[in-house]
Write a protein that holds these residues in place. Sequence first.
Motif, short mmCIF file in Angstrom:
data_model
loop_
_atom_site.label_atom_id
_atom_site.label_comp_id
_atom_site.label_asym_id
_atom_site.label_seq_id
_atom_site.Cartn_x
_atom_site.Cartn_y
_atom_site.Cartn_z
N LEU A 32 0.82 -1.21 0.00
CA LEU A 32 0.00 0.00 0.00
C LEU A 32 0.86 1.26 0.00
CD1 LEU A 32 -2.86 -0.96 2.48
CD2 LEU A 32 -3.07 -0.57 0.03
N THR A 33 1.94 1.25 0.75
CA THR A 33 2.85 2.39 0.79
C THR A 33 3.48 2.63 -0.58
OG1 THR A 33 3.32 1.90 3.11
CG2 THR A 33 4.84 3.38 1.98
N ARG A 34 3.93 1.55 -1.21
CA ARG A 34 4.52 1.67 -2.55
C ARG A 34 3.51 2.22 -3.54
NH1 ARG A 34 6.24 -3.95 -2.18
NH2 ARG A 34 8.00 -3.91 -0.78
N LYS A 35 2.31 1.71 -3.48
CA LYS A 35 1.27 2.16 -4.40
C LYS A 35 0.98 3.65 -4.21
CE LYS A 35 -3.17 0.61 -6.18
NZ LYS A 35 -4.26 -0.34 -6.04
N MET A 36 0.91 4.09 -2.96
CA MET A 36 0.65 5.49 -2.66
C MET A 36 1.80 6.37 -3.18
SD MET A 36 -0.20 7.27 1.00
CE MET A 36 1.47 7.28 1.59
N ASN A 37 3.03 5.92 -2.97
CA ASN A 37 4.19 6.68 -3.44
C ASN A 37 4.21 6.78 -4.96
OD1 ASN A 37 5.09 7.13 -0.86
ND2 ASN A 37 6.50 5.39 -0.85
N GLU A 38 3.88 5.70 -5.63
CA GLU A 38 3.84 5.72 -7.10
C GLU A 38 2.79 6.69 -7.60
OE1 GLU A 38 3.21 1.67 -8.29
OE2 GLU A 38 5.23 1.05 -7.70
N GLU A 42 3.45 9.98 -9.95
CA GLU A 42 2.75 10.21 -11.21
C GLU A 42 2.08 11.58 -11.20
OE1 GLU A 42 0.03 6.98 -11.79
OE2 GLU A 42 1.65 5.52 -12.04
N LYS A 43 1.53 11.95 -10.08
CA LYS A 43 0.88 13.26 -9.95
C LYS A 43 1.90 14.38 -10.15
CE LYS A 43 -1.79 16.01 -6.68
NZ LYS A 43 -2.29 16.10 -5.31
N GLU A 47 2.01 17.28 -13.17
CA GLU A 47 1.95 18.69 -12.84
C GLU A 47 3.11 19.49 -13.42
OE1 GLU A 47 1.77 18.84 -8.59
OE2 GLU A 47 -0.35 18.28 -8.53
N GLU A 48 4.14 18.78 -13.83
CA GLU A 48 5.34 19.46 -14.29
C GLU A 48 5.26 19.77 -15.79
OE1 GLU A 48 8.74 17.21 -13.27
OE2 GLU A 48 8.42 17.45 -11.14
N LYS A 49 4.96 20.95 -16.07
CA LYS A 49 5.05 21.45 -17.43
C LYS A 49 5.84 22.74 -17.32
CE LYS A 49 1.04 19.22 -19.18
NZ LYS A 49 -0.22 19.31 -19.82
N HIS A 50 7.02 22.70 -17.81
CA HIS A 50 7.96 23.78 -17.55
C HIS A 50 8.03 24.76 -18.71
CE1 HIS A 50 9.14 21.19 -14.30
NE2 HIS A 50 9.31 20.21 -15.17
N SER A 51 8.19 26.02 -18.35
CA SER A 51 8.31 27.05 -19.39
C SER A 51 9.77 27.37 -19.69
CB SER A 51 7.56 28.31 -18.98
OG SER A 51 8.09 28.78 -17.76
N SER A 52 10.63 27.21 -18.68
CA SER A 52 12.05 27.48 -18.95
C SER A 52 12.91 26.42 -18.30
CB SER A 52 12.43 28.86 -18.44
OG SER A 52 12.42 28.85 -17.03
N LEU A 53 14.16 26.42 -18.68
CA LEU A 53 15.10 25.43 -18.18
C LEU A 53 15.38 25.62 -16.68
CD1 LEU A 53 16.81 23.08 -19.15
CD2 LEU A 53 18.66 24.68 -19.60
N SER A 59 12.18 22.76 -10.12
CA SER A 59 11.10 21.81 -9.83
C SER A 59 11.65 20.40 -9.66
CB SER A 59 10.03 21.85 -10.91
OG SER A 59 10.50 21.30 -12.11
N LYS A 60 12.62 20.03 -10.48
CA LYS A 60 13.22 18.69 -10.34
C LYS A 60 14.00 18.59 -9.04
CE LYS A 60 12.96 17.15 -14.95
NZ LYS A 60 12.84 15.90 -15.53
N THR A 61 14.62 19.66 -8.61
CA THR A 61 15.33 19.66 -7.33
C THR A 61 14.35 19.47 -6.18
OG1 THR A 61 16.96 21.20 -8.26
CG2 THR A 61 16.92 20.98 -5.87
N ARG A 62 13.24 20.20 -6.23
CA ARG A 62 12.20 20.01 -5.21
C ARG A 62 11.69 18.57 -5.19
NH1 ARG A 62 7.80 23.52 -6.80
NH2 ARG A 62 9.24 24.50 -8.21
N LYS A 63 11.43 18.06 -6.40
CA LYS A 63 10.93 16.69 -6.51
C LYS A 63 11.95 15.70 -5.96
CE LYS A 63 9.37 13.34 -9.94
NZ LYS A 63 9.16 13.08 -11.35
N LEU A 64 13.21 15.91 -6.26
CA LEU A 64 14.27 15.03 -5.77
C LEU A 64 14.35 15.07 -4.24
CD1 LEU A 64 16.58 13.16 -6.58
CD2 LEU A 64 18.07 15.16 -6.64
N LYS A 65 14.20 16.26 -3.66
CA LYS A 65 14.22 16.38 -2.20
C LYS A 65 13.04 15.62 -1.57
CE LYS A 65 16.77 20.70 -1.85
NZ LYS A 65 16.74 22.11 -1.48
#
Length: 183
Positions: A32-38, A42-43, A47-53, A59-65
């Motif tokens: 259940l934990t794995r499923k929730m994390n996945e 995915e969410k 949500e990540e649609k980037h306008s600039s590099l 955003s990727k740094t935030r996601k990585l953290k």
Amino acid sequence: GGEIASNAAKQEAALRKANQELIAKRESELALTRKMNESQEEKLILEEKHSSLSEEVTSKTRKLKKIFAKYQQAKAEIKDLESEFIEEKSEMLDSIREMTKQLKLKDFVISNFIPPKYALLYDDVENGGRAVWDESKETWKIPGLKHQGGDLRERSMTHQSIHRPETDYARRRKIVDPNPRWH
């Protein structure tokens, strides 16, 4: 002897069953934990649609953290589960050792103080004895034994005029022997 072995076997089976249920519960929790994390990952991807590099990098740094924090949390949970499992396993082993010790003591007492032909009567019905487990009272029942002839003598009682218990033998010895032990 058979009663104790049966009890020990039932308790060992209950311990094994509880252990298996615990393992299954842990596996389902992890799934259940794995499923929730996945689903959260995915969410985040959607949500990540980037306008600039530079936006993409932040955003990727935030996601990585976030992912790293989840990884650390999962790692700590696994460590906790392992320590809990080891503790429960040692408790079960201690319980089994204690039951084995009690079983050996009871077998020893039975083998040394109960004649073998009567000791067999205390085994459960499956082992040729007469003992029957009563589920409602959670006790063993042994039907009364019928004795033939003069196998058993009735226990002698003390006279009411005497202040302490006295056997027939002691009364007879008191008459013949001057030893104060009998008076």
